[in-house]
Design an enzyme around this catalytic site. Structure first.
Site, PDB file in Angstrom:
ATOM      1  N   ILE A  13      33.531  45.291  32.504  1.00 45.19           N
ATOM      2  CA  ILE A  13      33.066  44.782  31.195  1.00 45.19           C
ATOM      3  C   ILE A  13      31.553  44.967  31.070  1.00 45.19           C
ATOM      4  O   ILE A  13      31.040  45.348  30.009  1.00 45.19           O
ATOM      5  CB  ILE A  13      33.483  43.306  31.019  1.00 45.19           C
ATOM      6  CG1 ILE A  13      35.011  43.179  31.199  1.00 45.19           C
ATOM      7  CG2 ILE A  13      33.078  42.789  29.642  1.00 45.19           C
ATOM      8  CD1 ILE A  13      35.522  41.751  31.323  1.00 45.19           C
ATOM      9  N   LEU A  34      26.756  46.606  43.941  1.00 43.50           N
ATOM     10  CA  LEU A  34      27.789  47.627  44.157  1.00 43.50           C
ATOM     11  C   LEU A  34      28.863  47.170  45.149  1.00 43.50           C
ATOM     12  O   LEU A  34      29.571  47.990  45.715  1.00 43.50           O
ATOM     13  CB  LEU A  34      27.173  48.970  44.600  1.00 43.50           C
ATOM     14  CG  LEU A  34      26.192  49.593  43.596  1.00 43.50           C
ATOM     15  CD1 LEU A  34      25.680  50.941  44.116  1.00 43.50           C
ATOM     16  CD2 LEU A  34      26.829  49.785  42.217  1.00 43.50           C
ATOM     17  N   LYS A  36      31.419  45.563  44.212  1.00 44.08           N
ATOM     18  CA  LYS A  36      32.646  45.787  43.441  1.00 44.08           C
ATOM     19  C   LYS A  36      32.469  46.890  42.394  1.00 44.08           C
ATOM     20  O   LYS A  36      33.409  47.605  42.080  1.00 44.08           O
ATOM     21  CB  LYS A  36      33.077  44.495  42.725  1.00 44.08           C
ATOM     22  CG  LYS A  36      33.406  43.350  43.661  1.00 44.08           C
ATOM     23  CD  LYS A  36      34.739  43.560  44.357  1.00 44.08           C
ATOM     24  CE  LYS A  36      35.024  42.468  45.367  1.00 44.08           C
ATOM     25  NZ  LYS A  36      36.167  42.781  46.216  1.00 44.08           N
ATOM     26  N   TYR A 141      38.377  30.366  41.509  1.00 42.49           N
ATOM     27  CA  TYR A 141      37.708  31.295  40.594  1.00 42.49           C
ATOM     28  C   TYR A 141      37.360  30.585  39.282  1.00 42.49           C
ATOM     29  O   TYR A 141      36.202  30.582  38.837  1.00 42.49           O
ATOM     30  CB  TYR A 141      38.607  32.519  40.332  1.00 42.49           C
ATOM     31  CG  TYR A 141      38.139  33.327  39.156  1.00 42.49           C
ATOM     32  CD1 TYR A 141      36.931  34.025  39.199  1.00 42.49           C
ATOM     33  CD2 TYR A 141      38.886  33.362  37.964  1.00 42.49           C
ATOM     34  CE1 TYR A 141      36.480  34.738  38.095  1.00 42.49           C
ATOM     35  CE2 TYR A 141      38.436  34.075  36.866  1.00 42.49           C
ATOM     36  CZ  TYR A 141      37.236  34.753  36.938  1.00 42.49           C
ATOM     37  OH  TYR A 141      36.778  35.446  35.840  1.00 42.49           O
ATOM     38  N   PHE A 169      39.576  36.158  27.603  1.00 42.02           N
ATOM     39  CA  PHE A 169      41.010  36.199  27.829  1.00 42.02           C
ATOM     40  C   PHE A 169      41.283  37.516  28.586  1.00 42.02           C
ATOM     41  O   PHE A 169      40.541  37.824  29.506  1.00 42.02           O
ATOM     42  CB  PHE A 169      41.763  35.953  26.510  1.00 42.02           C
ATOM     43  CG  PHE A 169      41.738  34.472  26.186  1.00 42.02           C
ATOM     44  CD1 PHE A 169      40.533  33.828  25.901  1.00 42.02           C
ATOM     45  CD2 PHE A 169      42.882  33.710  26.288  1.00 42.02           C
ATOM     46  CE1 PHE A 169      40.477  32.447  25.707  1.00 42.02           C
ATOM     47  CE2 PHE A 169      42.847  32.322  26.083  1.00 42.02           C
ATOM     48  CZ  PHE A 169      41.647  31.700  25.797  1.00 42.02           C
ATOM     49  N   HIS A 189      45.425  44.165  37.891  1.00 43.89           N
ATOM     50  CA  HIS A 189      45.669  43.953  36.464  1.00 43.89           C
ATOM     51  C   HIS A 189      46.847  44.751  35.930  1.00 43.89           C
ATOM     52  O   HIS A 189      47.115  45.869  36.372  1.00 43.89           O
ATOM     53  CB  HIS A 189      44.392  44.250  35.667  1.00 43.89           C
ATOM     54  CG  HIS A 189      43.319  43.253  35.957  1.00 43.89           C
ATOM     55  ND1 HIS A 189      42.266  43.515  36.794  1.00 43.89           N
ATOM     56  CD2 HIS A 189      43.184  41.959  35.572  1.00 43.89           C
ATOM     57  CE1 HIS A 189      41.516  42.430  36.899  1.00 43.89           C
ATOM     58  NE2 HIS A 189      42.051  41.473  36.166  1.00 43.89           N
ATOM     59  N   LEU A 190      47.490  44.143  34.955  1.00 41.10           N
ATOM     60  CA  LEU A 190      48.785  44.644  34.498  1.00 41.10           C
ATOM     61  C   LEU A 190      48.747  46.091  33.987  1.00 41.10           C
ATOM     62  O   LEU A 190      49.555  46.919  34.437  1.00 41.10           O
ATOM     63  CB  LEU A 190      49.331  43.705  33.399  1.00 41.10           C
ATOM     64  CG  LEU A 190      50.668  44.116  32.799  1.00 41.10           C
ATOM     65  CD1 LEU A 190      51.768  44.126  33.856  1.00 41.10           C
ATOM     66  CD2 LEU A 190      51.040  43.179  31.645  1.00 41.10           C
TER      67      LEU A 190
HETATM   68  N1  UDP Z   1      51.558  40.857  35.893  1.00 39.52           N
HETATM   69  C1  UDP Z   1      52.805  41.305  36.344  1.00 39.52           C
HETATM   70  N2  UDP Z   1      52.838  42.232  37.350  1.00 39.52           N
HETATM   71  C2  UDP Z   1      51.709  42.740  37.917  1.00 39.52           C
HETATM   72  C3  UDP Z   1      50.440  42.304  37.438  1.00 39.52           C
HETATM   73  C4  UDP Z   1      50.404  41.352  36.432  1.00 39.52           C
HETATM   74  O1  UDP Z   1      53.856  40.843  35.869  1.00 39.52           O
HETATM   75  O2  UDP Z   1      51.819  43.561  38.833  1.00 39.52           O
HETATM   76  C5  UDP Z   1      51.508  39.849  34.818  1.00 39.52           C
HETATM   77  C6  UDP Z   1      50.827  38.565  35.236  1.00 39.52           C
HETATM   78  O3  UDP Z   1      51.763  37.667  35.805  1.00 39.52           O
HETATM   79  C7  UDP Z   1      50.267  38.064  33.907  1.00 39.52           C
HETATM   80  C8  UDP Z   1      49.995  39.344  33.124  1.00 39.52           C
HETATM   81  O4  UDP Z   1      50.738  40.374  33.780  1.00 39.52           O
HETATM   82  O5  UDP Z   1      51.243  37.325  33.207  1.00 39.52           O
HETATM   83  C9  UDP Z   1      48.529  39.731  33.132  1.00 39.52           C
HETATM   84  O6  UDP Z   1      48.067  39.701  34.467  1.00 39.52           O
HETATM   85  P1  UDP Z   1      46.645  40.284  34.898  1.00 39.52           P
HETATM   86  O7  UDP Z   1      46.574  40.184  36.389  1.00 39.52           O
HETATM   87  O8  UDP Z   1      46.439  41.616  34.274  1.00 39.52           O
HETATM   88  O9  UDP Z   1      45.604  39.295  34.222  1.00 39.52           O
HETATM   89  P2  UDP Z   1      45.456  37.686  34.324  1.00 39.52           P
HETATM   90  O10 UDP Z   1      46.363  37.125  33.263  1.00 39.52           O
HETATM   91  O11 UDP Z   1      45.805  37.280  35.704  1.00 39.52           O
HETATM   92  O12 UDP Z   1      44.009  37.476  33.996  1.00 39.52           O
END
Ligand code: UDP
Length: 326
Positions: A13, A34, A36, A141, A169, A189-190
């Site tokens: 970000i 650096l 991360k 966190y 968010f 992250h998803l």
């Molecule tokens: N999620 C998932 N599988 C993964 C990673 C994330 O189902 O391998 C879900 C997670 O449970 C949450 C949403 O995706 O509901 C977003 O997760 P992310 O880790 O991207 O962001 P967070 O909500 O933790 O900030």
């Protein structure tokens, strides 16, 4: 044109925000250790490799520039890690912020935009979440960010510091023209994990399908990283114009389930997303959706990306570039 310090500006970000500030003509300096972030996210000549705990290095940096404001991103962000290595998280996120605030006071820099998080709300009782909802973090966190917010509120009360804290968010997407995007190591992250599943054929694990949501999977408020960056610019403008301190949610107000994100990724990429349903991930609330009226009304911000597909498409564009695919 102002001299602005961006801590953590080599991260996801922070690097987007730094590029937008440069486009606006500001003289941007990035501080990053650096640990991360990546040097390749920062334009030539803008990076100072400094750790926030190094007071002498901070004095050197603040002594050779006349920063009018600081945008503070530098922090650890992995929830699971914060549970296992709590001391390290509090030292880095709270201690690092204190070291920065002390340097700012020594050098008379009085404006700060701070990266906070929806994780300060823990498991909210109601959605959409307004800024005056109870703050009850459920992991170190979130607590580390709340402790920094608390420090900032007291400094606003007791000193000349004015701040804006943005409670993020779910940041996603990328600004392709800058050639930067989401790269975390390890990735948790998803959306990047969905792309990895597409690329490797290894199924993504959906963390739980028994939540009290329409399709049983968790709902999150996904906000494009460029819209998040523009929220920082709005916050900065407000502080530069003598605006008062404040805490704002940064989300779009729309929630999408994990399965909806998977579906959108399938449409955008034209590929099958391999996935399986797994156990819940500890600490995941069922639904986190922002009420972002305060940010929109008070700071005049509005998001440009208003569909999930457009956000996922921009993430895919970066992912394809990164993996040398077309
Ligand atoms: N999620 C998932 N599988 C993964 C990673 C994330 O189902 O391998 C879900 C997670 O449970 C949450 C949403 O995706 O509901 C977003 O997760 P992310 O880790 O991207 O962001 P967070 O909500 O933790 O900030």
């Amino acid at each position: 044109m102002a001299q602005i310090l961006v801590t953590g500006g080599a991260g996801y970000i922070g690097s987007h925000t730094a590029r937008f500030l440069l486009e606006r003509g500001h003289d941007v300096h990035v501080l990053d250790d650096l640990s991360k972030g990546f040097a390749h996210n920062v334009p030539e000549g803008r990076l100072h490799v400094v750790n926030l705990h190094d007071a002498a290095a901070l004095d050197g940096l603040f002594g050779t520039h006349r920063f009018e404001a600081v945008i503070h991103f530098a922090a650890f962000i992995a929830v699971g890690e914060s549970v296992r290595e709590s001391e390290r998280y509090f030292r880095n996120n709270v201690g690092g912020s204190l070291s920065l605030l002390e340097a700012m006071r020594r050098h008379h820099v009085r404006r700060l935009v701070f990266s906070s998080t929806a994780a300060v709300y823990g498991n909210p009782e109601q959605t959409p979440i307004t800024e005056d909802s109870p703050v009850r973090p459920v992991n170190p966190y979130g607590e580390s960010k709340l402790m920094t917010e608390t420090t900032l509120r007291w400094l606003d009360e007791c000193s000349a510091l004015r701040f804006v804290a943005l409670r993020y968010f779910n940041a996603c997407g990328a600004e392709a023209r800058f050639g930067i995007g989401e790269e975390h190591e390890p990735e948790t992250h998803l959306i990047p994990l969905i792309f990895r599943a597409i690329r490797t054929g290894e199924p993504l694990t959906v963390f739980g399908s028994d939540y009290a949501t329409p399709d049983g999977t968790c709902i999150r408020d996904y906000i494009h990283v460029s819209d998040l960056a523009s929220a920082h610019l709005s916050a900065l403008d407000s502080l530069m114009n003598g605006g008062s301190s404040g805490i704002y949610n940064a989300g779009t107000g729309k929630g999408y389930s994990v399965l909806e994100v998977i579906r959108a990724a399938g449409i955008v990429t034209g590929k099958e997303v391999p996935y399986k349903i797994g156990a819940r991930r500890e600490g995941d609330p069922a639904e986190l959706v922002a009420d972002s009226q305060k940010l929109q009304k008070t700071l005049g911000w509005s998001p440009r990306y208003d569909t999930l597909e457009s956000m996922v498409a921009s993430a895919w564009e970066f992912d394809s570039m990164r993996h040398g695919r077309d």
